[in-house]
Write a protein that holds these residues in place. Structure first.
Motif, PDB file in Angstrom:
ATOM      1  N   LEU A  71       0.834  -1.207   0.000  1.00 53.84           N
ATOM      2  CA  LEU A  71       0.000   0.000   0.000  1.00 53.84           C
ATOM      3  C   LEU A  71       0.865   1.252   0.000  1.00 53.84           C
ATOM      4  O   LEU A  71       0.644   2.173  -0.794  1.00 53.84           O
ATOM      5  CB  LEU A  71      -0.890   0.040   1.244  1.00 53.84           C
ATOM      6  N   ASN A  72       1.831   1.300   0.902  1.00 52.13           N
ATOM      7  CA  ASN A  72       2.674   2.479   1.032  1.00 52.13           C
ATOM      8  C   ASN A  72       3.552   2.710  -0.188  1.00 52.13           C
ATOM      9  O   ASN A  72       3.854   3.846  -0.536  1.00 52.13           O
ATOM     10  CB  ASN A  72       3.525   2.401   2.299  1.00 52.13           C
ATOM     11  N   ASN A  77       0.794   9.174  -1.031  1.00 50.46           N
ATOM     12  CA  ASN A  77       0.393   9.653   0.282  1.00 50.46           C
ATOM     13  C   ASN A  77      -0.245  11.045   0.195  1.00 50.46           C
ATOM     14  O   ASN A  77      -0.220  11.801   1.153  1.00 50.46           O
ATOM     15  CB  ASN A  77       1.599   9.664   1.234  1.00 50.46           C
ATOM     16  N   ASP A  78      -0.800  11.367  -0.972  1.00 51.81           N
ATOM     17  CA  ASP A  78      -1.509  12.637  -1.120  1.00 51.81           C
ATOM     18  C   ASP A  78      -2.925  12.506  -0.554  1.00 51.81           C
ATOM     19  O   ASP A  78      -3.282  11.468   0.013  1.00 51.81           O
ATOM     20  CB  ASP A  78      -1.545  13.072  -2.592  1.00 51.81           C
ATOM     21  N   TYR A  79      -3.731  13.526  -0.703  1.00 46.71           N
ATOM     22  CA  TYR A  79      -5.079  13.537  -0.141  1.00 46.71           C
ATOM     23  C   TYR A  79      -5.892  12.323  -0.602  1.00 46.71           C
ATOM     24  O   TYR A  79      -6.494  11.626   0.207  1.00 46.71           O
ATOM     25  CB  TYR A  79      -5.800  14.839  -0.505  1.00 46.71           C
ATOM     26  N   TYR A  80      -5.908  12.075  -1.919  1.00 45.61           N
ATOM     27  CA  TYR A  80      -6.724  10.977  -2.450  1.00 45.61           C
ATOM     28  C   TYR A  80      -6.155   9.611  -2.080  1.00 45.61           C
ATOM     29  O   TYR A  80      -6.889   8.679  -1.787  1.00 45.61           O
ATOM     30  CB  TYR A  80      -6.882  11.117  -3.973  1.00 45.61           C
ATOM     31  N   GLY A  81      -4.840   9.504  -2.095  1.00 44.28           N
ATOM     32  CA  GLY A  81      -4.223   8.257  -1.701  1.00 44.28           C
ATOM     33  C   GLY A  81      -4.542   7.901  -0.259  1.00 44.28           C
ATOM     34  O   GLY A  81      -4.820   6.746   0.071  1.00 44.28           O
ATOM     35  N   LYS A  82      -4.513   8.896   0.608  1.00 41.94           N
ATOM     36  CA  LYS A  82      -4.851   8.666   2.013  1.00 41.94           C
ATOM     37  C   LYS A  82      -6.297   8.196   2.154  1.00 41.94           C
ATOM     38  O   LYS A  82      -6.595   7.329   2.980  1.00 41.94           O
ATOM     39  CB  LYS A  82      -4.622   9.932   2.838  1.00 41.94           C
ATOM     40  N   GLN A  83      -7.198   8.745   1.342  1.00 45.71           N
ATOM     41  CA  GLN A  83      -8.600   8.328   1.376  1.00 45.71           C
ATOM     42  C   GLN A  83      -8.743   6.861   0.958  1.00 45.71           C
ATOM     43  O   GLN A  83      -9.478   6.095   1.576  1.00 45.71           O
ATOM     44  CB  GLN A  83      -9.455   9.213   0.453  1.00 45.71           C
ATOM     45  N   SER A  87      -9.930   3.725   3.343  1.00 44.18           N
ATOM     46  CA  SER A  87     -11.068   2.888   2.958  1.00 44.18           C
ATOM     47  C   SER A  87     -10.712   1.412   2.978  1.00 44.18           C
ATOM     48  O   SER A  87     -11.488   0.575   3.426  1.00 44.18           O
ATOM     49  CB  SER A  87     -11.561   3.257   1.550  1.00 44.18           C
ATOM     50  N   ILE A  88      -9.527   1.103   2.500  1.00 45.67           N
ATOM     51  CA  ILE A  88      -9.089  -0.295   2.456  1.00 45.67           C
ATOM     52  C   ILE A  88      -8.815  -0.822   3.852  1.00 45.67           C
ATOM     53  O   ILE A  88      -9.299  -1.885   4.240  1.00 45.67           O
ATOM     54  CB  ILE A  88      -7.837  -0.441   1.567  1.00 45.67           C
ATOM     55  N   VAL A  89      -8.041  -0.095   4.620  1.00 47.41           N
ATOM     56  CA  VAL A  89      -7.613  -0.577   5.928  1.00 47.41           C
ATOM     57  C   VAL A  89      -8.770  -0.612   6.922  1.00 47.41           C
ATOM     58  O   VAL A  89      -8.885  -1.534   7.718  1.00 47.41           O
ATOM     59  CB  VAL A  89      -6.442   0.283   6.470  1.00 47.41           C
ATOM     60  N   ASN A  90      -9.661   0.359   6.868  1.00 47.12           N
ATOM     61  CA  ASN A  90     -10.760   0.409   7.832  1.00 47.12           C
ATOM     62  C   ASN A  90     -11.956  -0.432   7.418  1.00 47.12           C
ATOM     63  O   ASN A  90     -12.796  -0.755   8.244  1.00 47.12           O
ATOM     64  CB  ASN A  90     -11.198   1.845   8.087  1.00 47.12           C
ATOM     65  N   GLY A  91     -12.044  -0.802   6.159  1.00 46.94           N
ATOM     66  CA  GLY A  91     -13.122  -1.662   5.691  1.00 46.94           C
ATOM     67  C   GLY A  91     -12.670  -3.105   5.749  1.00 46.94           C
ATOM     68  O   GLY A  91     -12.061  -3.604   4.819  1.00 46.94           O
ATOM     69  N   LYS A  92     -12.951  -3.785   6.858  1.00 44.63           N
ATOM     70  CA  LYS A  92     -12.425  -5.137   7.068  1.00 44.63           C
ATOM     71  C   LYS A  92     -12.797  -6.083   5.922  1.00 44.63           C
ATOM     72  O   LYS A  92     -12.004  -6.910   5.517  1.00 44.63           O
ATOM     73  CB  LYS A  92     -12.881  -5.683   8.413  1.00 44.63           C
ATOM     74  N   ASN A  93     -14.002  -5.958   5.379  1.00 50.30           N
ATOM     75  CA  ASN A  93     -14.370  -6.841   4.270  1.00 50.30           C
ATOM     76  C   ASN A  93     -13.612  -6.455   3.000  1.00 50.30           C
ATOM     77  O   ASN A  93     -13.277  -7.309   2.198  1.00 50.30           O
ATOM     78  CB  ASN A  93     -15.879  -6.846   4.035  1.00 50.30           C
ATOM     79  N   VAL A  94     -13.318  -5.164   2.816  1.00 52.35           N
ATOM     80  CA  VAL A  94     -12.545  -4.722   1.660  1.00 52.35           C
ATOM     81  C   VAL A  94     -11.134  -5.293   1.747  1.00 52.35           C
ATOM     82  O   VAL A  94     -10.606  -5.839   0.788  1.00 52.35           O
ATOM     83  CB  VAL A  94     -12.499  -3.175   1.590  1.00 52.35           C
TER      84      VAL A  94
END
Length: 107
Positions: A71-72, A77-83, A87-94
């Motif tokens: 991922l890194n 690590n810009d605004y959209y990349g952080k979003q 989304s990936i890390v916090n969405g356990k099913n994702v």
């Protein structure tokens, strides 16, 4: 200095910092959801658990590290990349859907 973790430490970290649901982790490790929840509520149980529980959880931890590195490396690590990362890390099913086949390649 880099700290090298043993399998027990990795298993505890995989449970404490899990990035997938218990159901998805169960599919990956072969450990029942009830047992995973039990480990989550009391990680000390892992100290007396069989290697058939500790080793798969340690492998989950290793795969999580590989994925975090990917991922890194591949998402800016810009605004959209952080979003996207959030989304990936916090969405356990994702996270599960993206990573479920990572171990199948021969990199």
């Amino acid at each position: 200095m880099v700290e090298i973790l043993n399998d027990l430490q990795k298993a505890k970290a995989a449970i404490e910092n899990r990035k997938m649901s218990f159901s998805e982790m169960s599919k990956v490790t072969g450990i029942s959801v009830a047992r995973l929840k039990s480990f989550s509520s009391n990680t000390k149980q892992l100290e007396t658990a069989q290697l058939t529980s500790v080793n798969p959880l340690a492998q989950v931890f290793d795969e999580q590290l590989k994925f975090d590195e990917w991922l890194n490396k591949n998402i800016p690590n810009d605004y959209y990349g952080k979003q996207v990362k959030e989304s990936i890390v916090n969405g356990k099913n994702v996270y599960y859907e993206i990573t479920k086949d990572l171990g199948d390649d021969n990199d």
